[in-house]
Scaffold this motif. Sequence first.
Motif, mmCIF file in Angstrom:
data_model
loop_
_atom_site.group_PDB
_atom_site.id
_atom_site.type_symbol
_atom_site.label_atom_id
_atom_site.label_comp_id
_atom_site.label_asym_id
_atom_site.label_seq_id
_atom_site.Cartn_x
_atom_site.Cartn_y
_atom_site.Cartn_z
ATOM 1 N N ILE A 1 0.845 -1.196 0.000
ATOM 2 C CA ILE A 1 0.000 0.000 0.000
ATOM 3 C C ILE A 1 0.881 1.247 0.000
ATOM 4 O O ILE A 1 1.749 1.388 0.846
ATOM 5 N N PRO A 2 0.681 2.157 -0.952
ATOM 6 C CA PRO A 2 1.496 3.381 -0.975
ATOM 7 C C PRO A 2 1.276 4.184 0.309
ATOM 8 O O PRO A 2 0.169 4.233 0.838
ATOM 9 N N ALA A 3 2.344 4.830 0.784
ATOM 10 C CA ALA A 3 2.293 5.514 2.076
ATOM 11 C C ALA A 3 1.111 6.479 2.183
ATOM 12 O O ALA A 3 0.436 6.534 3.210
ATOM 13 N N GLN A 4 0.837 7.196 1.081
ATOM 14 C CA GLN A 4 -0.228 8.204 1.170
ATOM 15 C C GLN A 4 -1.612 7.595 1.275
ATOM 16 O O GLN A 4 -2.577 8.287 1.595
ATOM 17 N N MET A 5 -1.717 6.277 1.022
ATOM 18 C CA MET A 5 -3.041 5.661 1.095
ATOM 19 C C MET A 5 -3.274 4.886 2.373
ATOM 20 O O MET A 5 -4.371 4.372 2.599
ATOM 21 N N LEU A 6 -2.243 4.792 3.201
ATOM 22 C CA LEU A 6 -2.377 3.980 4.408
ATOM 23 C C LEU A 6 -3.505 4.480 5.296
ATOM 24 O O LEU A 6 -4.328 3.701 5.779
ATOM 25 N N LYS A 7 -3.517 5.800 5.486
ATOM 26 C CA LYS A 7 -4.500 6.358 6.415
ATOM 27 C C LYS A 7 -5.921 6.076 5.960
ATOM 28 O O LYS A 7 -6.747 5.571 6.723
ATOM 29 N N THR A 8 -6.207 6.396 4.689
ATOM 30 C CA THR A 8 -7.578 6.210 4.192
ATOM 31 C C THR A 8 -7.975 4.738 4.173
ATOM 32 O O THR A 8 -9.117 4.384 4.457
ATOM 33 N N THR A 9 -7.001 3.869 3.850
ATOM 34 C CA THR A 9 -7.331 2.443 3.806
ATOM 35 C C THR A 9 -7.705 1.940 5.187
ATOM 36 O O THR A 9 -8.698 1.225 5.362
ATOM 37 N N LEU A 10 -6.913 2.333 6.197
ATOM 38 C CA LEU A 10 -7.226 1.884 7.553
ATOM 39 C C LEU A 10 -8.554 2.457 8.017
ATOM 40 O O LEU A 10 -9.333 1.809 8.722
ATOM 41 N N GLU A 11 -8.823 3.678 7.591
ATOM 42 C CA GLU A 11 -10.082 4.341 7.910
ATOM 43 C C GLU A 11 -11.253 3.522 7.361
ATOM 44 O O GLU A 11 -12.220 3.221 8.062
ATOM 45 N N LYS A 12 -11.128 3.158 6.088
ATOM 46 C CA LYS A 12 -12.210 2.415 5.422
ATOM 47 C C LYS A 12 -12.392 1.032 6.044
ATOM 48 O O LYS A 12 -13.486 0.498 6.095
ATOM 49 N N TRP A 13 -11.295 0.464 6.500
ATOM 50 C CA TRP A 13 -11.340 -0.862 7.123
ATOM 51 C C TRP A 13 -12.226 -0.812 8.355
ATOM 52 O O TRP A 13 -12.978 -1.725 8.641
ATOM 53 N N GLY A 14 -12.119 0.303 9.068
ATOM 54 C CA GLY A 14 -13.039 0.568 10.163
ATOM 55 C C GLY A 14 -12.838 -0.252 11.419
ATOM 56 O O GLY A 14 -13.706 -0.295 12.282
ATOM 57 N N ARG A 15 -11.716 -0.944 11.541
ATOM 58 C CA ARG A 15 -11.563 -1.801 12.714
ATOM 59 C C ARG A 15 -10.816 -1.123 13.848
ATOM 60 O O ARG A 15 -10.895 -1.560 15.005
ATOM 61 N N LEU A 16 -10.062 -0.080 13.512
ATOM 62 C CA LEU A 16 -9.275 0.557 14.572
ATOM 63 C C LEU A 16 -10.143 1.545 15.343
ATOM 64 O O LEU A 16 -10.964 2.243 14.753
ATOM 65 N N THR A 17 -9.949 1.590 16.652
ATOM 66 C CA THR A 17 -10.687 2.575 17.443
ATOM 67 C C THR A 17 -10.034 3.932 17.248
ATOM 68 O O THR A 17 -8.923 4.027 16.738
ATOM 69 N N ALA A 18 -10.729 4.976 17.685
ATOM 70 C CA ALA A 18 -10.196 6.343 17.532
ATOM 71 C C ALA A 18 -8.845 6.458 18.218
ATOM 72 O O ALA A 18 -7.905 7.042 17.680
ATOM 73 N N ALA A 19 -8.764 5.861 19.385
ATOM 74 C CA ALA A 19 -7.503 5.916 20.141
ATOM 75 C C ALA A 19 -6.376 5.233 19.386
ATOM 76 O O ALA A 19 -5.262 5.736 19.290
ATOM 77 N N GLN A 20 -6.689 4.060 18.837
ATOM 78 C CA GLN A 20 -5.663 3.331 18.094
ATOM 79 C C GLN A 20 -5.221 4.115 16.873
ATOM 80 O O GLN A 20 -4.046 4.160 16.531
ATOM 81 N N LYS A 21 -6.209 4.739 16.214
ATOM 82 C CA LYS A 21 -5.876 5.539 15.019
ATOM 83 C C LYS A 21 -4.941 6.684 15.401
ATOM 84 O O LYS A 21 -3.993 6.992 14.686
ATOM 85 N N GLN A 22 -5.233 7.297 16.552
ATOM 86 C CA GLN A 22 -4.393 8.406 17.021
ATOM 87 C C GLN A 22 -2.971 7.958 17.256
ATOM 88 O O GLN A 22 -2.017 8.678 16.990
ATOM 89 N N SER A 23 -2.844 6.733 17.736
ATOM 90 C CA SER A 23 -1.506 6.250 18.095
ATOM 91 C C SER A 23 -0.672 5.877 16.881
ATOM 92 O O SER A 23 0.532 5.652 16.990
ATOM 93 N N MET A 24 -1.296 5.808 15.705
ATOM 94 C CA MET A 24 -0.520 5.423 14.530
ATOM 95 C C MET A 24 0.209 6.645 13.972
ATOM 96 O O MET A 24 -0.378 7.702 13.804
ATOM 97 N N ASP A 25 1.479 6.451 13.691
ATOM 98 C CA ASP A 25 2.256 7.534 13.100
ATOM 99 C C ASP A 25 2.473 7.215 11.635
ATOM 100 O O ASP A 25 3.247 6.321 11.280
ATOM 101 N N PHE A 26 1.788 7.955 10.762
ATOM 102 C CA PHE A 26 1.860 7.640 9.342
ATOM 103 C C PHE A 26 3.109 8.178 8.665
ATOM 104 O O PHE A 26 3.299 8.023 7.475
ATOM 105 N N THR A 27 3.958 8.844 9.457
ATOM 106 C CA THR A 27 5.170 9.370 8.830
ATOM 107 C C THR A 27 6.371 8.473 9.050
ATOM 108 O O THR A 27 7.396 8.626 8.430
ATOM 109 N N GLU A 28 6.216 7.529 9.985
ATOM 110 C CA GLU A 28 7.397 6.696 10.268
ATOM 111 C C GLU A 28 7.605 5.675 9.150
ATOM 112 O O GLU A 28 6.702 5.397 8.367
ATOM 113 N N PRO A 29 8.801 5.104 9.066
ATOM 114 C CA PRO A 29 9.068 4.119 8.011
ATOM 115 C C PRO A 29 8.145 2.919 8.134
ATOM 116 O O PRO A 29 7.684 2.571 9.213
#
Lengths: 345, 224
Positions: A16-44
């Motif tokens: 998955i290209p880096a710029q699509m990670l966020k939207t894909t996880l969003e659409k997946w809908g399994r992560l809670t708001a807290a978990q989403k917050q904890s993800m850093d989309f800029t790290e390798p």
Amino acid sequence: MDDSARRLLQRLIRRIPAQMLKTTLEKWGRLTAAQKQSMDFTEPKWAFTERLLDICEDNGWTGKHITELEMTYVIENPNQGMWYAFQLMDPEDDARSVELTHFKEQFKSHLSELARPVSVKIKKHADDAIWIRIAWGDSFSRPNHLKPTYVVHHLQTPYVFVTSLTSKQKPFLSQALVLSTRHQAIKDASLSGRKLGAIRDLLMRQYQQVFPTSYPSPLAERNGTVSNPQIEKEQAKSAENRLQMACEAFGDGMLPQLQSSVYKLETKFKDHTNKTMTEREEPFRCVVKFASTNLLESLRHCASSGIASTPVTPLLSSIPLKGRNYFVIKDNGPGPSSQTRQTQN
Amino acid sequence: MDKRREDEEEGEEGMDEDSEDSELLRLMARHTQLNDLLYAHHIIGGYDAIETRQGQGLCLSLPTAYDGVFLETYNLEIDVKPTPRIVRHNIPPFIPLSDLVEQSDMQTDLRTFLDTLSQHLNAFSGRKQQLKLLKELHKSVEVMESNALCSILVMMVTVPKEKTDVLCTLDYSDHTRCLPTRVHFECNGKLLADSPDWDKIRSLLLETPVHKALSDMRTMGNIV
């Protein structure tokens, strides 16, 4: 999470290209708001994967959840790899009333019987498309989730779109589709392309077709934007005719994006200046391929600008008319296909 | 096939000037009148038919409308000789075009074929429009299942009294109609048994377009 699920997730995040990670996880809908917050989309990615794996472990998720994520990604980004169109033939009487739950049950049960072991996931998308993900196994191994086949079908239409299917797997898929959609046969529709939406729009006629009409043509109206009355276009009428014929052959506005059209010729060589070739018994075998980023757009432009003669030759207009981009041309007919013309459906 | 156009006739030689001119003018007036009639026919949604390829082809357009609103127009291009057959069209694949062609005789009775096809297309457009309006006007109702042909509709409504969700399934098994042929309700996985309230709602859904029926149900307090 077992090793194979872990590997699947690693492969998927890499893909998955880096710029699509966020939207894909969003659409997946399994992560809670807290978990989403904890993800850093800029790290390798490797670090990102580790964090995501931790979350999966915490939630007790398995390979099933990862394949769900993969399916979410593929549904949103289907234009990878080649898609091939198939057509279901000879519907039974009840083919028109096949409904979703019935189809899902029947497909899963038939495919499992034919190609045990197999892992099937079916999802209905908002636009009435049924997406099927199949991981194939054999007598020696469990289903291989790293090389799944994807299938898209709209109920009550005869078309099925498939990607990543091997010739060994094809008979099982064909049989399962035929039985679950209540048809008698399935055949190759001779249409392929990298963009699922394009081949689907072409077959389902979801683009602007142009038909002759006795009332003012919207094309003529649209082109009447000559602001300066001092400028007179020479041969305006013939240009307008060419445009009309080009649009009648290919369509108006945005056209489905095909990348190529292939003509396989098996015709006798005809050139009276070359006796050696003409005297040969066997047909001259040759393959002609037209390629473009947007083939139909290019062909339409060829016709409207006069590069290709109008009326457009059936060899080219058959692409949208018959909804195919692979033709075998033999000597027995002037048309682009050796089949006799039939009413389209 | 109806021949809707008359050819313009020139006055015969040998008639005197005045009568020739007036004959010509009369014919021109008649020609204009016929053109206007054809255009009026086109505006009110009649089939348009034009000859193509010097009489070898015929192009027909079938407009669809629902509730006084023009919707999609579909087209057919027919080769007239040797026998009429369709060479090009933009009719969606879930409309049983080839079945309809088989069932009718295009040679002798093109009109019947067109009328039947128009019925299917209009009904489809009507059902599609109802679904679109349902989604626009009733955001509290969730559409759980529909299909390309719009022949099945499953929606989730909420009953205010018990605050329960009821699954309503509308089967449109007659594809020439805009109204469903069967309606049934499920609550918590069980079919709702006969009760006067639900029977009333069932008749409403069977007789009224779904988006209007839902508005009525809202007003009557049956659903949220």
